[in-house]
Scaffold this active site. Structure first.
Site, PDB file in Angstrom:
ATOM      1  N   SER A   1      34.103  32.399  37.062  1.00  8.35           N
ATOM      2  CA  SER A   1      35.129  31.473  37.553  1.00  8.35           C
ATOM      3  C   SER A   1      34.971  30.114  36.869  1.00  8.35           C
ATOM      4  CB  SER A   1      35.036  31.377  39.083  1.00  8.35           C
ATOM      5  OG  SER A   1      36.096  30.630  39.617  1.00  8.35           O
TER       6      SER A   1
ATOM      7  N   ASP B   1      43.761  39.366  39.014  1.00  8.11           N
ATOM      8  CA  ASP B   1      43.034  38.122  39.299  1.00  8.11           C
ATOM      9  C   ASP B   1      43.851  36.905  38.881  1.00  8.11           C
ATOM     10  OD1 ASP B   1      41.256  36.062  39.623  1.00  8.11           O
ATOM     11  OD2 ASP B   1      39.664  36.948  38.419  1.00  8.11           O
TER      12      ASP B   1
END
Length: 672
Positions: A443, A495
């Site tokens: 991330s 995602d």
């Protein structure tokens, strides 16, 4: 849409948002009215006690008042069901009905107070009647308190500034006045957002970096929401429609878009090797999150496993700095990576805005010095994420266009300075000089790892980076192409983070406006159908029908509201579906790092992946495949590190068991 104007100000609620609240209140009021009527009919003969006449009058007036409220709420609910999101005309009487409904709260409050006073005086009547009055008073005040809370929630701090211009229109202001008004509203909006962010992050220390991040984040939000008059339910309806539209397009295009080919053995071998590396180094990226992720992944046994480490005294084999529960963090790192105490050089859980936790360890299995940068796990990290302006990346390379995400760039610079200035990397390579440098992160940590690898490449030419679910809006196209030789990114399914950038958010906003403008169904039907579709699936072809061709001009107009009118006056604004997205110098288009491996789920495993084990395929993907945000129930869960780790476990084991399958991972589906 637009937000309603009541009492001379705009509110963050639309006239078609009152169907569900109205239905809920209607059910409560009808049941309440039936209960009071039953109470009165069953006990009216027992009200000949002292004060009984007052209680009898109280119940009769209360039933009349409830009947009036029920009729008013029914009218509000029926009117709110009319029209569409972009056609509020059939709901023009809503403001009058709301004024009536709000006015009815005053006699309700008076009557509830009188009921409380009479009961407090100790009326000597049937206990059932007295208890009924007490329940009535309690319910009345609960409804009044809930209404006050709702008013606070839908209060728009800018409503007083925006409402006066709703009826003026562009013809009443010249370009100079409209420009001044727009600048004034934008300044006010930035101030409001900054106040909100400061309240949300009230526990964060106020240093220079934090203050800059507050201002940067506030400006991002005010800029993004400055040209529309969307209320939250409009966005929810738009996302529901967009999800069904995307699924419909994918289903219709799938037969024509599937391209099967047998890639060269070198390409397939490269994919297998990089998948194995990703599977290995993802353990380090997950370990950087410390004990919270470990307990989340092992809810039954995790606490027992690291409990002893939490109570253990520190050793001098490694540096462990910053944060709380350091030994718990380190215990989880040991269990996640499988390394020994002596394998760790430095572990930092120091966490501030633009300053990320990280660890440095020796990986003897892969003969590498691993630097793992933690992803988003605190409000400080969120502020780093949202500092989305671009700045020039200070690196030694031949790339001319070196723009990068400011917040992530500064976070990477902090880790770089710690590694170099504090001699952490020198210490690691003095122990294992033949090892290579590998930088990993998930991330936000993945984006920082990519930038950090680029900064270190001049000193460590053999550096490799594995960025798991990194943000799309990281750096320029030139840096994206430059990084393909030493950075591999891994993305799972839909995602949202690897598709998230300011440019993509602008595109998402325009697509939401476009699909909402096409829809001729009322909002409550869109939300009900969307909820059913998200929970249980269905046929995406059952989309709400579209407007006639003559109404296509709606697509070229900003949606209602004063801020939208202001942007309409600006010659730079265009809402055409064919117009390119505006590229602000502060927010230019940015791209993800390196080559990208995309893991895609094969078959169905339930709407949320909880019904059966999922199987995944892997393929190399171009960054353009992540240029649009895809809507779906897994767009957030696919970003979770534990889900990504399970997907990697599945795809690596499946490919290892199917070495004789030539078509493994070769299907490519492009979805518009």
């Amino acid at each position: 849409m637009p937000g309603m104007v009541l009492f001379g100000r705009r509110w963050a609620i639309a006239s078609d948002d009152l169907v569900f609240p109205g239905f809920f209140e209607l059910v409560v009021r009808v049941l309440w009215w039936i209960g009071i009527l039953t109470l009165y009919l069953m006990h009216r003969g027992k009200l000949d006690c002292a004060g009984g006449a007052l209680l009898s009058s109280y119940l009769i007036v209360l039933m009349i008042l409830l009947a009036v409220v029920i009729c008013t709420v029914s009218a509000i609910m029926c009117v709110s069901m009319r029209g569409t999101i972009c056609n509020p005309g059939p709901r023009k009487s809503m403001s009058k009905l709301l004024y009536i409904r709000l006015a009815l709260f005053f006699p309700e409050m008076v009557w509830a107070s009188l009921g409380a006073a009479w009961v407090a005086d100790g009326v000597q009547c049937d206990r059932t009647v007295v208890n009924g009055i007490i329940a009535t008073v309690v319910v009345s005040w609960i409804i009044i308190a809930a209404t006050v809370v709702s008013i606070i929630i839908v209060f728009d701090p800018l409503g007083g500034k925006m409402a006066p211009y709703s009826s003026a229109g562009p013809s009443h202001l010249d370009s100079h006045d409209s420009s001044q008004l727009l600048n004034g509203l934008k300044t006010a909006a930035t101030s409001v957002w900054e106040t909100r962010i400061k309240l949300l992050c009230c526990c964060i220390g106020k240093d220079d970096h934090t203050r800059v991040a507050f201002s940067s984040t506030a400006e991002l939000f005010s800029t993004y929401f400055s040209d529309t008059d969307l209320v939250p339910s409009d966005i929810a309806a738009g996302l529901a429609l967009l999800h069904q539209q995307q699924d419909n397009i994918r289903n219709n295009q799938e037969p024509a878009q599937v391209v099967c080919h047998a890639p060269g053995s070198s390409q397939e071998a490269d994919l297998d090797a990089e998948l194995e590396n990703c599977h290995h180094y993802m353990q380090f990226a997950a370990a950087a999150y410390g004990w919270p992720l470990y307990i989340y992944r092992n809810p039954l046994t995790g606490l027992c496993r690291i409990g002893g480490d939490c109570c253990r005294s520190r050793t001098t084999d490694y540096d462990l700095v910053g944060g709380d529960q350091l030994n718990c963090h380190f215990g989880s790192i040991l269990h996640t990576t499988g390394l020994q105490y002596r394998d760790f050089i430095h572990v930092s859980f120091h966490d501030k805005v633009y300053e990320l936790p990280f660890l440095v360890a020796l990986d003897h299995r892969k003969e590498s010095v691993v630097v793992a940068v933690r992803g988003t796990m605190s409000l400080q990290d969120v502020l780093t994420d949202l500092s989305a302006e671009s700045e020039v990346l200070d690196v030694e390379c031949e790339v001319q266009d070196r723009l990068a995400h400011k917040g992530i760039s500064q976070a990477a610079r902090y880790v770089y300075q710690r590694l170099i200035n504090d001699g952490i990397l020198s210490q690691a390579f003095s122990i294992a000089p033949e090892y290579r440098l590998v930088i990993v992160g998930h991330s936000l940590g993945g984006g920082a790892a990519a930038l950090l690898a680029t900064m270190l490449r001049a000193a460590y030419p053999q550096v490799r980076c594995y960025a798991f679910s990194p943000p799309r809006g990281l750096w320029s196209k030139a840096l994206q192409e430059y990084s393909q030789s030493f950075i591999v990114s891994l993305v799972l399914g839909k995602d949202v983070i690897p598709r998230l950038s300011v440019t993509n958010l602008e595109d998402l906003k325009r697509r939401i406006l476009r699909v909402v403008a096409h829809c001729n169904k009322p909002k409550y039907k869109i939300l009900l159908h969307g909820l059913w579709y998200e929970l249980f699936g269905g046929n995406p072809n059952n989309l709400p029908t579209e407007l006639d061709g003559g109404d296509q001009e709606v697509l070229t107009q900003p949606l209602l509201g004063e801020q939208s009118l202001l942007t309409r006056w600006s010659p730079a604004y265009s809402f055409s579906s064919d117009s390119p997205l505006d590229s602000s110098p502060k927010y230019p288009p940015l791209y993800p790092p390196g080559r990208i491996i995309h893991l895609q789920e094969e078959g169905a495993s339930g709407r949320f992946g909880c019904c059966s084990a999922a199987h995944y395929s892997a393929k190399w993907s171009h960054e353009a495949e992540f240029s649009k945000i895809l809507i779906g129930p897994k767009m957030l869960t696919d970003h979770m590190p534990d889900i990504l780790m399970r997907a990697l476990d599945s795809v690596v084991s499946d490919r290892a068991a199917c070495v004789s399958c030539p078509a493994q991972g070769v299907s490519s589906v492009d979805v518009a």
